[in-house]
Design a protein around this motif. Structure first.
Motif, PDB file in Angstrom:
ATOM      1  N   GLU A 216       0.852  -1.194   0.000  1.00 29.08           N
ATOM      2  CA  GLU A 216       0.000   0.000   0.000  1.00 29.08           C
ATOM      3  C   GLU A 216       0.885   1.241   0.000  1.00 29.08           C
ATOM      4  O   GLU A 216       1.745   1.389   0.881  1.00 29.08           O
ATOM      5  CB  GLU A 216      -0.902   0.003   1.234  1.00 29.08           C
ATOM      6  CG  GLU A 216      -1.916   1.126   1.226  1.00 29.08           C
ATOM      7  CD  GLU A 216      -2.706   1.218   2.531  1.00 29.08           C
ATOM      8  OE1 GLU A 216      -3.544   2.122   2.626  1.00 29.08           O
ATOM      9  OE2 GLU A 216      -2.464   0.413   3.441  1.00 29.08           O
ATOM     10  N   VAL A 217       0.698   2.106  -0.997  1.00 29.12           N
ATOM     11  CA  VAL A 217       1.458   3.348  -1.039  1.00 29.12           C
ATOM     12  C   VAL A 217       0.528   4.489  -0.626  1.00 29.12           C
ATOM     13  O   VAL A 217      -0.556   4.650  -1.175  1.00 29.12           O
ATOM     14  CB  VAL A 217       2.039   3.623  -2.437  1.00 29.12           C
ATOM     15  CG1 VAL A 217       2.822   4.931  -2.444  1.00 29.12           C
ATOM     16  CG2 VAL A 217       2.944   2.480  -2.876  1.00 29.12           C
ATOM     17  N   ILE A 218       0.965   5.252   0.371  1.00 30.58           N
ATOM     18  CA  ILE A 218       0.167   6.388   0.846  1.00 30.58           C
ATOM     19  C   ILE A 218       0.801   7.666   0.315  1.00 30.58           C
ATOM     20  O   ILE A 218       1.964   7.962   0.608  1.00 30.58           O
ATOM     21  CB  ILE A 218       0.116   6.408   2.384  1.00 30.58           C
ATOM     22  CG1 ILE A 218      -0.524   5.109   2.867  1.00 30.58           C
ATOM     23  CG2 ILE A 218      -0.680   7.602   2.886  1.00 30.58           C
ATOM     24  CD1 ILE A 218       0.235   4.446   3.951  1.00 30.58           C
ATOM     25  N   PHE A 219       0.046   8.415  -0.481  1.00 29.65           N
ATOM     26  CA  PHE A 219       0.590   9.607  -1.136  1.00 29.65           C
ATOM     27  C   PHE A 219       0.337  10.861  -0.305  1.00 29.65           C
ATOM     28  O   PHE A 219      -0.709  11.004   0.318  1.00 29.65           O
ATOM     29  CB  PHE A 219      -0.063   9.796  -2.509  1.00 29.65           C
ATOM     30  CG  PHE A 219       0.373   8.777  -3.523  1.00 29.65           C
ATOM     31  CD1 PHE A 219       1.521   8.966  -4.271  1.00 29.65           C
ATOM     32  CD2 PHE A 219      -0.358   7.617  -3.714  1.00 29.65           C
ATOM     33  CE1 PHE A 219       1.931   8.023  -5.181  1.00 29.65           C
ATOM     34  CE2 PHE A 219       0.036   6.665  -4.632  1.00 29.65           C
ATOM     35  CZ  PHE A 219       1.181   6.871  -5.371  1.00 29.65           C
ATOM     36  N   GLU A 220       1.321  11.750  -0.326  1.00 32.93           N
ATOM     37  CA  GLU A 220       1.147  13.087   0.244  1.00 32.93           C
ATOM     38  C   GLU A 220       1.626  14.101  -0.792  1.00 32.93           C
ATOM     39  O   GLU A 220       2.678  13.918  -1.399  1.00 32.93           O
ATOM     40  CB  GLU A 220       1.973  13.248   1.526  1.00 32.93           C
ATOM     41  CG  GLU A 220       1.431  12.524   2.739  1.00 32.93           C
ATOM     42  CD  GLU A 220       0.306  13.278   3.435  1.00 32.93           C
ATOM     43  OE1 GLU A 220       0.298  14.523   3.387  1.00 32.93           O
ATOM     44  OE2 GLU A 220      -0.566  12.616   4.013  1.00 32.93           O
ATOM     45  N   ASP A 221       0.862  15.164  -0.979  1.00 33.84           N
ATOM     46  CA  ASP A 221       1.259  16.232  -1.897  1.00 33.84           C
ATOM     47  C   ASP A 221       2.090  17.256  -1.127  1.00 33.84           C
ATOM     48  O   ASP A 221       1.668  17.729  -0.077  1.00 33.84           O
ATOM     49  CB  ASP A 221      -0.008  16.892  -2.465  1.00 33.84           C
ATOM     50  CG  ASP A 221       0.324  18.096  -3.327  1.00 33.84           C
ATOM     51  OD1 ASP A 221       1.475  18.187  -3.804  1.00 33.84           O
ATOM     52  OD2 ASP A 221      -0.569  18.935  -3.528  1.00 33.84           O
ATOM     53  N   ASP A 222       3.288  17.592  -1.651  1.00 29.30           N
ATOM     54  CA  ASP A 222       4.094  18.604  -0.958  1.00 29.30           C
ATOM     55  C   ASP A 222       3.956  19.990  -1.595  1.00 29.30           C
ATOM     56  O   ASP A 222       4.615  20.939  -1.153  1.00 29.30           O
ATOM     57  CB  ASP A 222       5.567  18.186  -0.860  1.00 29.30           C
ATOM     58  CG  ASP A 222       6.261  18.144  -2.225  1.00 29.30           C
ATOM     59  OD1 ASP A 222       5.759  18.773  -3.166  1.00 29.30           O
ATOM     60  OD2 ASP A 222       7.303  17.488  -2.339  1.00 29.30           O
ATOM     61  N   ALA A 223       3.119  20.119  -2.634  1.00 24.15           N
ATOM     62  CA  ALA A 223       2.887  21.419  -3.268  1.00 24.15           C
ATOM     63  C   ALA A 223       4.189  22.093  -3.710  1.00 24.15           C
ATOM     64  O   ALA A 223       4.266  23.320  -3.752  1.00 24.15           O
ATOM     65  CB  ALA A 223       2.074  22.335  -2.345  1.00 24.15           C
ATOM     66  N   THR A 224       5.207  21.307  -4.038  1.00 22.96           N
ATOM     67  CA  THR A 224       6.534  21.809  -4.428  1.00 22.96           C
ATOM     68  C   THR A 224       7.106  22.747  -3.359  1.00 22.96           C
ATOM     69  O   THR A 224       7.776  23.714  -3.652  1.00 22.96           O
ATOM     70  CB  THR A 224       6.487  22.528  -5.789  1.00 22.96           C
ATOM     71  OG1 THR A 224       5.549  21.870  -6.629  1.00 22.96           O
ATOM     72  CG2 THR A 224       7.839  22.484  -6.486  1.00 22.96           C
ATOM     73  N   ASP A 225       6.819  22.444  -2.105  1.00 22.91           N
ATOM     74  CA  ASP A 225       7.199  23.325  -1.006  1.00 22.91           C
ATOM     75  C   ASP A 225       7.995  22.508   0.014  1.00 22.91           C
ATOM     76  O   ASP A 225       7.482  21.531   0.558  1.00 22.91           O
ATOM     77  CB  ASP A 225       5.903  23.879  -0.385  1.00 22.91           C
ATOM     78  CG  ASP A 225       6.162  24.755   0.817  1.00 22.91           C
ATOM     79  OD1 ASP A 225       7.308  24.788   1.296  1.00 22.91           O
ATOM     80  OD2 ASP A 225       5.211  25.396   1.279  1.00 22.91           O
ATOM     81  N   PRO A 226       9.268  22.883   0.246  1.00 27.02           N
ATOM     82  CA  PRO A 226      10.070  22.097   1.192  1.00 27.02           C
ATOM     83  C   PRO A 226       9.411  21.981   2.569  1.00 27.02           C
ATOM     84  O   PRO A 226       9.455  20.919   3.186  1.00 27.02           O
ATOM     85  CB  PRO A 226      11.379  22.882   1.284  1.00 27.02           C
ATOM     86  CG  PRO A 226      11.470  23.648   0.023  1.00 27.02           C
ATOM     87  CD  PRO A 226      10.054  23.980  -0.358  1.00 27.02           C
ATOM     88  N   ALA A 227       8.789  23.067   3.038  1.00 23.07           N
ATOM     89  CA  ALA A 227       8.171  23.033   4.366  1.00 23.07           C
ATOM     90  C   ALA A 227       7.015  22.037   4.398  1.00 23.07           C
ATOM     91  O   ALA A 227       6.834  21.290   5.358  1.00 23.07           O
ATOM     92  CB  ALA A 227       7.691  24.421   4.758  1.00 23.07           C
ATOM     93  N   LYS A 228       6.202  22.025   3.320  1.00 18.91           N
ATOM     94  CA  LYS A 228       5.073  21.090   3.273  1.00 18.91           C
ATOM     95  C   LYS A 228       5.581  19.656   3.132  1.00 18.91           C
ATOM     96  O   LYS A 228       4.974  18.725   3.666  1.00 18.91           O
ATOM     97  CB  LYS A 228       4.140  21.439   2.113  1.00 18.91           C
ATOM     98  CG  LYS A 228       3.369  22.728   2.322  1.00 18.91           C
ATOM     99  CD  LYS A 228       1.955  22.604   1.734  1.00 18.91           C
ATOM    100  CE  LYS A 228       1.116  23.822   2.088  1.00 18.91           C
ATOM    101  NZ  LYS A 228       1.442  24.976   1.226  1.00 18.91           N
ATOM    102  N   ALA A 229       6.689  19.481   2.398  1.00 17.77           N
ATOM    103  CA  ALA A 229       7.263  18.141   2.250  1.00 17.77           C
ATOM    104  C   ALA A 229       7.678  17.610   3.613  1.00 17.77           C
ATOM    105  O   ALA A 229       7.437  16.451   3.940  1.00 17.77           O
ATOM    106  CB  ALA A 229       8.461  18.187   1.305  1.00 17.77           C
ATOM    107  N   GLN A 230       8.276  18.504   4.409  1.00 15.00           N
ATOM    108  CA  GLN A 230       8.738  18.109   5.735  1.00 15.00           C
ATOM    109  C   GLN A 230       7.558  17.726   6.626  1.00 15.00           C
ATOM    110  O   GLN A 230       7.592  16.722   7.327  1.00 15.00           O
ATOM    111  CB  GLN A 230       9.552  19.257   6.347  1.00 15.00           C
ATOM    112  CG  GLN A 230      10.400  18.881   7.521  1.00 15.00           C
ATOM    113  CD  GLN A 230       9.729  19.204   8.833  1.00 15.00           C
ATOM    114  OE1 GLN A 230       8.670  19.821   8.868  1.00 15.00           O
ATOM    115  NE2 GLN A 230      10.343  18.767   9.899  1.00 15.00           N
ATOM    116  N   ALA A 231       6.479  18.523   6.557  1.00 13.24           N
ATOM    117  CA  ALA A 231       5.285  18.216   7.349  1.00 13.24           C
ATOM    118  C   ALA A 231       4.670  16.897   6.877  1.00 13.24           C
ATOM    119  O   ALA A 231       4.197  16.092   7.684  1.00 13.24           O
ATOM    120  CB  ALA A 231       4.271  19.355   7.242  1.00 13.24           C
ATOM    121  N   ALA A 232       4.689  16.671   5.552  1.00  7.63           N
ATOM    122  CA  ALA A 232       4.075  15.466   4.991  1.00  7.63           C
ATOM    123  C   ALA A 232       4.817  14.222   5.450  1.00  7.63           C
ATOM    124  O   ALA A 232       4.210  13.215   5.822  1.00  7.63           O
ATOM    125  CB  ALA A 232       4.065  15.544   3.465  1.00  7.63           C
TER     126      ALA A 232
END
Lengths: 331, 394
Positions: free
Chosen positions: B82-98
């Motif tokens: 199972e792969v769970i996807f998170e969108d980081d909106a091309t944003d390092p801060a959002k990637a870190q939160a994700a």
């Protein structure tokens, strides 16, 4: 009127004890690291919103630049601890001081501005700082941000777990809220409300309104800097997009939702709005699609709620609390 | 007074119930992970919005398609994936939160991602703290140059692509090079390597301009470049701004070739730049023209099967980013299949490092304790845009 103040005093006496008990109880009840992280974010926002409630909710001065002050605090601690290896406590002190000084300098020319013009000036400030965060890449790491920020530590004591970070941030948040609540009940608080009501009237009463506006703006900027300073150590990563206009607007929305002339209202609204995109931390087992929907539409939901509040309950959360109190008194 | 007290008590009670509820269900989900029938949970951080949306979307498509194919065929070691996807909106801060969410709440055993270099690097602290393996789909050299035993990468890094590209320029006699790059992770990474390698490759950098991700006009930078009269403009970025550079170049009437990075091997670039994309050249892997693998090689078979499946599923041919995602998913699931005993993050990391001769889309992967990239220059070819299609540049 006197009944209301009596009640306020009673609430004021009981509420801090209850909140402290509740905050302290959470680590005993759960060890969910994600929940701690989410609640830490809530605590950070509570600190900023408390400052903004003083500025906007009491003194009636709008600021669309608080994300930038938050950023000043965060980058100061990030740079000073990660690159310069300064002790965390010293870095936090410098971060808060820097945010306050920038707030002070900014508030001096802004004394001449009111309403929309003030909003525009703070907006411009926020944009300038946004460009600075990207371009001053030697300090800020540019677009890619600043990595490897050490955990908060005081001497040998290191705050490295989500649970400890949570307690640190909420400890600070509670102190800030208590101090702010005390402030608004004393002379400066009444002066702020007077400025909000009618600045001319306040002047006639002998209040140095210019000085007061500078003081409250500096304090509010300093609190945003404090939250940012804590954010850097707790999250360990700082990048410019976090301190965008969107965040500033969300903060103002929290205060509007919370209602003017209140600390409790904005804090309650802040907790609710911050938790909204992280609802899955509180309600496990929620379908992933529902969570994704809430996250995608977060800004829109906040906006719609804000419009709803302005149309149907202009007093915000604080207004509703007051109304229910009055209804209680009548019965 | 009495009413007040009742209200406060009620609120306190409600909050406490809410908190205890969270505590109970939190521990409940922890227990269930011990179950044998549970699927392997892999987190994926991709950019579905923002400037890298054109990269992240095919990546998600490729992973979803391969996940379905694998699970329909019985999964790995008899367990579903199972792969769970998170969108980081091309944003390092959002990637870190994700990634924090994926690690803390979803209990994933590996992370695929991120799409971008800056976003990939933003995950590192959390990856290190949680000690789970990460397979990045971004091409910045820094990802594997700042070596981390937990972090792997599927694209060809800039330190492989840049010397290859510079050699192509030199061979074509384009030695006076004007560089324009973005300030984001991938662009900055490529820029630094271009500057460092130029002399060795026998080319001269006569102009060096940058732009920020999200910028909408590069006329100012290109005007400066024009006044330096270069033989070629070398652009290094992966975002949607590339199309603006191509268009601005045409608007300025500059008649010099534009050469880019693998990050520009995407449909959105050709669509966005329209006729300004004509003649655009860049180095990338062989997926865009599978004959480049050599017909009847295992790589050709893998690539054509993927192209046909992907085209059937999404009505469009896969680009290099779909290939990077295919490879990342393949690397993780191949490693999972080789683990004997418990699939812990540590065991998975070791298994990924032991990957050897694994035929993917970007090339044939062989990782080692010092090499977390696995590809070489032999996996690259030079492309040219002709009539809105990619062809091999002669």
């Amino acid at each position: 009127m006197s009944a209301r103040y009596g009640l306020d005093r009673a609430i004021a006496r009981v509420a801090p004890v209850l909140i402290v008990a509740l905050v302290a109880a959470v680590p005993l009840l759960t060890d969910d690291r994600y929940l701690f992280k989410v609640l830490t974010f809530v605590g950070l926002n509570v600190i900023v919103v408390t400052g903004l409630a003083l500025l906007f909710g009491y003194a009636g001065q709008i600021s669309l630049g608080h994300a930038a002050f938050f950023g000043i605090g965060a980058y100061s601690v990030g740079y000073l601890t990660a690159t310069r290896a300064l002790p965390w406590l010293a870095a936090v002190a410098i971060g808060v001081a820097l945010a306050s000084v920038v707030g002070l300098l900014l508030s001096l020319p802004m004394l001449r501005l009111k309403g929309h013009y003030l909003a525009m000036a703070t907006l411009a400030f926020s944009e300038i700082l946004g460009v600075f965060f990207v371009e001053a890449s030697a300090i800020t790491g540019g677009n890619d941000g600043l990595r490897g920020i050490p955990f908060p530590s005081v001497g040998p004591f290191k705050i490295a777990t989500p649970g400890a970070s949570y307690l640190l941030v909420w400890g600070v948040a509670i102190i800030v809220v208590v101090l702010a609540s005390n402030l608004v009940r004393t002379r400066p608080g009444r002066a702020l409300r007077a400025v909000h009501g009618t600045e001319l009237g306040a002047q006639a009463c002998g209040i140095d309104t210019g000085r007061l506006r500078v003081q409250v703006f500096t304090l509010s900027a300093g609190l945003a800097g404090l939250a940012g300073a804590l954010y850097a150590g707790v999250v360990g990563f700082v990048s410019p997009t976090t301190f965008s206009l969107e965040f500033s607007v969300l903060l103002v929305a929290m205060v509007v939702l919370g209602g003017t002339g209140s600390i409790t209202g904005p804090v309650v609204a802040c907790v609710a709005l911050t938790l909204l995109p992280y609802i899955d931390a509180l309600v496990p087992g929620l379908p992933r699609d529902a969570v994704a929907f809430l996250q995608d539409w977060e800004a829109d939901i906040s906006g719609i709620v804000m419009i709803g509040v302005l149309l149907f309950a202009p007093g915000g959360v604080a207004g509703m609390l007051r109304r229910s109190r009055r209804a209680g008194d009548a019965s | 007074m009495n009413t007040q007290f009742k209200m406060v008590v009620a609120v306190l009670a409600a909050l406490l119930i809410a908190v205890t509820g969270v505590g109970c269900s939190g521990s409940g989900s922890g227990e269930s992970t011990g179950d044998v029938a549970e699927p392997y949970r892999i987190g994926a951080v991709v950019s579905l919005t923002g400037t890298y949306a054109g990269l992240g979307t095919p990546e998600k498509n490729a992973i979803e398609m391969e996940m379905k194919r694998l699970n329909d065929a019985g999964g790995v070691n008899g367990r579903q994936v199972e792969v769970i996807f998170e969108d980081d909106a091309t944003d390092p801060a959002k990637a870190q939160a994700a990634v924090a969410r994926l690690i803390e709440q979803e209990d994933v055993i590996a992370i695929i991602g991120a799409t971008g270099t800056g976003q990939t690097m933003a995950l590192r602290d959390d990856i290190d703290r949680a000690a789970i393996p990460q397979v990045s789909m971004a091409g910045g050299s820094v990802i594997t140059a700042e070596f981390d035993e937990l972090v792997f990468q599927t694209p060809w890094p800039n330190r492989t692509v840049v010397p290859f590209t510079l050699r192509q320029l030199k061979e074509r006699g384009l030695t006076n090079v004007a560089v324009i790059s973005d300030t984001g992770g991938y662009g900055k990474d490529g820029h630094d390597i271009i500057v460092a390698q130029a002399a060795a490759a026998g080319v001269k950098i006569i102009a060096d301009e940058t732009f920020n991700p999200g910028d909408t006009d590069m006329m100012a930078q290109l005007t400066k470049i024009k006044s330096a009269s270069p033989d070629v403009v070398l652009m290094w970025n992966a975002g949607k701004e590339a199309a603006i550079v191509a268009k601005n170049l045409k608007q300025l009437g500059m008649d010099v070739p534009l050469v880019g990075s693998p990050g520009n091997g995407r449909r959105e670039f050709i669509e966005g730049a329209a006729d300004a994309a004509e003649g655009f050249q860049f180095a990338a892997g062989k997926i865009l023209v599978p004959e480049a693998y050599g017909v009847d090689t295992p790589a050709y078979d893998v690539a054509t099967a993927f192209i046909s499946d992907y085209t059937k599923a999404y009505d469009v041919a896969p680009d290099i980013f779909a290939g990077h995602a295919y490879d990342a998913f393949l690397v993780v699931t191949d490693a999972l299949s080789r683990i004997e005993g418990d699939a812990t993050p540590a065991a998975l990391r070791d298994a990924i490092e032991q990957t050897s001769g694994l035929v993917g889309i970007g090339g044939t992967f062989t990782y080692g304790p010092q090499d977390h990239n696995g590809l070489t220059e032999a996996d690259l070819v030079f492309y040219r845009v002709e009539g809105n299609e990619w062809v091999l540049a002669k």
